[in-house]
Scaffold this active site. Structure first.
Site, short mmCIF file in Angstrom:
data_model
loop_
_atom_site.label_atom_id
_atom_site.label_comp_id
_atom_site.label_asym_id
_atom_site.label_seq_id
_atom_site.Cartn_x
_atom_site.Cartn_y
_atom_site.Cartn_z
N SER A 183 32.44 35.49 45.02
CA SER A 183 33.01 36.40 45.84
C SER A 183 34.01 36.14 47.00
CB SER A 183 32.19 37.46 46.15
OG SER A 183 31.26 36.95 47.20
N HIS A 211 30.87 40.04 39.60
CA HIS A 211 32.23 40.18 39.89
C HIS A 211 33.08 39.84 38.89
CE1 HIS A 211 32.48 41.08 44.35
NE2 HIS A 211 31.38 40.47 44.47
N LYS A 242 29.53 47.66 40.49
CA LYS A 242 31.30 47.30 40.64
C LYS A 242 32.00 47.62 39.50
CE LYS A 242 29.67 43.48 43.59
NZ LYS A 242 28.52 42.57 43.60
C1 LIG Z 1 27.10 42.50 44.14
C2 LIG Z 1 26.28 41.38 43.55
C3 LIG Z 1 25.19 41.59 43.25
C4 LIG Z 1 24.16 42.58 43.70
O1 LIG Z 1 24.41 43.73 43.01
P1 LIG Z 1 23.69 44.97 43.21
O2 LIG Z 1 23.97 45.79 41.94
O3 LIG Z 1 24.68 45.78 44.19
O4 LIG Z 1 22.36 44.80 43.84
C5 LIG Z 1 24.28 40.63 42.78
N1 LIG Z 1 24.93 39.35 42.40
C6 LIG Z 1 26.29 39.16 42.62
C7 LIG Z 1 27.17 37.96 42.32
C8 LIG Z 1 26.85 40.17 43.32
O5 LIG Z 1 28.20 39.92 43.67
#
Ligand SMILES: *Cc1c(COP(=O)(O)O)cnc(C)c1O
Length: 396
Positions: A183, A211, A242
């Site tokens: 990210s 992501h 996301k």
């Molecule tokens: C955002 C993210 C998470 C967490 O996701 P949530 O559903 O918001 O708990 C886990 N792993 C990665 C790689 C992320 O970017």
């Protein structure tokens, strides 16, 4: 006792503030989107949400959620295996498996829970987890909860991964774990090479597509699509928070027996509430939309290329990326904060990151592109970057 503890916390918080690391919240009073309204009434263009496909306020998803509110009510008031499973949960699990070309899916309240609950039920002290050094915090925490032996390799470094795999030959089962997209840089995990090494050293592979799902690959199926390896990794985790609508929820999808075991032993699944049926209903709609048309994925890919090409031409230092994350490198921590503040004055909402969120002297502004952006939004952001870039003397 609290008066002592209070003093202790106050001192710690003061230290966080003095180090410039105190995290505030910026309050938005509109729906999430390309244009958002702030508490002070100002409207800004948003370039820092994970709203990659612009679905966070999509009419079809909102309607699907509203309909489910009427048919299924507000909440389940139970965990899945007692009386918290609705037909909508099962439908969404099947849809997610179809989307990724996997055998079965288990839903969680968040991907943080999916990652927190995936290792401990599957692996024991005889086994090995080989994890990329830049993996998400939830993977790190999940690994901590598991007794398996831990190996770490430098980010996307295949030589180092091979070395760790050689060491891990003494273990019973091996699992390589990687984020699909990292990210902070936006680079993808080299999944073709990872799978080749997994084959050579007899290992399984898990990819966190948080992501990358909806973003990477021609139809947004993630890094397994990008490398033409759909269905080839044993475990995929991901989020509904996301690209996939942005509400809440996570999932693990993959081999049937793995998912079956998680339903028996995964603690965040066994001891935490089901996601609301309205979120599951919108999720079903989301997968149907993404499967019936490639419009949003195409628009996101167009926007990303458009923005990055223009920024490169202007002379910004952009990290090579294969996702919708564009890291504009500024290196200096203070410069990154000044730049982000100046952009906000211009009505462009971005975030500046610096140590310890990213390595020392690699401060940057992270821009996240979205299918919600129109070309006029991109042009406005690029013009603002150019103006501030000239003013702060960062253009090559
Ligand atoms: C955002 C993210 C998470 C967490 O996701 P949530 O559903 O918001 O708990 C886990 N792993 C990665 C790689 C992320 O970017």
């Amino acid at each position: 006792m609290y008066s002592d503890f209070k003093k202790f916390l106050q001192t710690e918080i003061e230290e966080i503030k003095n180090a410039g690391l105190y995290k505030g919240e910026r309050i938005i009073v509109s729906a999430q989107g390309a244009v958002i309204k702030l508490e002070n009434g100002k409207e800004v263009l948003n370039f820092c949400a994970n709203n990659y496909l612009g679905l966070a306020n999509n009419k079809q998803l909102v309607d699907a959620a509203k309909e489910a509110l009427d048919t299924h009510g507000y909440g389940m008031a139970s965990v899945r295996f007692i009386c918290g499973t609705s037909d909508l949960h099962k439908k969404l699990e099947a849809k997610i498996a179809e989307f990724f070309g996997t055998e079965d899916t288990i839903l969680y309240a968040a991907c943080f829970d999916a990652n927190g609950g995936v290792f401990e039920p599957l692996l024991g002290e005889e086994d090995a987890i080989i994890s990329d050094s830049l993996n998400h915090a939830s993977i790190i925490d999940g690994v901590r909860l598991c007794k398996a032996q831990r190996y770490r390799y430098a980010n996307a470094d295949m030589q180092d991964l091979e070395k760790q795999l050689q060491e891990a030959q003494k273990n019973r089962f091996r699992l390589i774990v990687t984020d699909g997209v990292f990210s902070m840089d936006g680079n993808v995990a080299p999944l073709d090479k990872i799978l080749a090494l997994a084959e050579k050293y007899n290992s399984m592979v898990m990819v966190d597509e948080s992501h990358s799902a909806g973003v990477v690959g021609e139809t947004g199926r993630g890094v397994t699509e990008l490398f033409n390896k759909r269905g080839e990794v044993e475990i995929i985790t991901g989020t509904l928070g996301k690209a996939f609508g942005g509400a809440i929820g996570g999932f693990t999808t993959g081999k049937k027996e793995v998912i079956d075991m998680l339903r028996q032993r995964s603690r965040p699944y066994l001891f935490s509430n089901s996601i609301p049926p309205l979120v599951a209903a919108a999720g079903v709609k989301m997968v149907e939309m993404m499967s019936s048309t490639n419009e949003l994925q195409d628009k996101l890919h167009f926007n990303t290329k458009y923005f990055i090409d223009k920024m490169n031409k202007l002379g910004f230092d952009i990290k090579p990326t294969q996702s919708a994350i564009c890291a504009v490198m500024l290196y200096d921590a203070k410069l990154s904060q000044d730049f982000a503040a100046a952009l906000q004055e211009e009505g462009i909402y971005v975030t500046g990151f610096y140590y310890p969120v990213v390595p020392k002297d690699t401060a940057r502004i992270r821009v996240q592109l979205s299918a919600a952006h129109e070309v006029e939004h991109l042009d406005k952001a690029i013009a603002a970057f150019e103006k501030i870039g000239k003013k702060l003397n960062v253009l090559k």
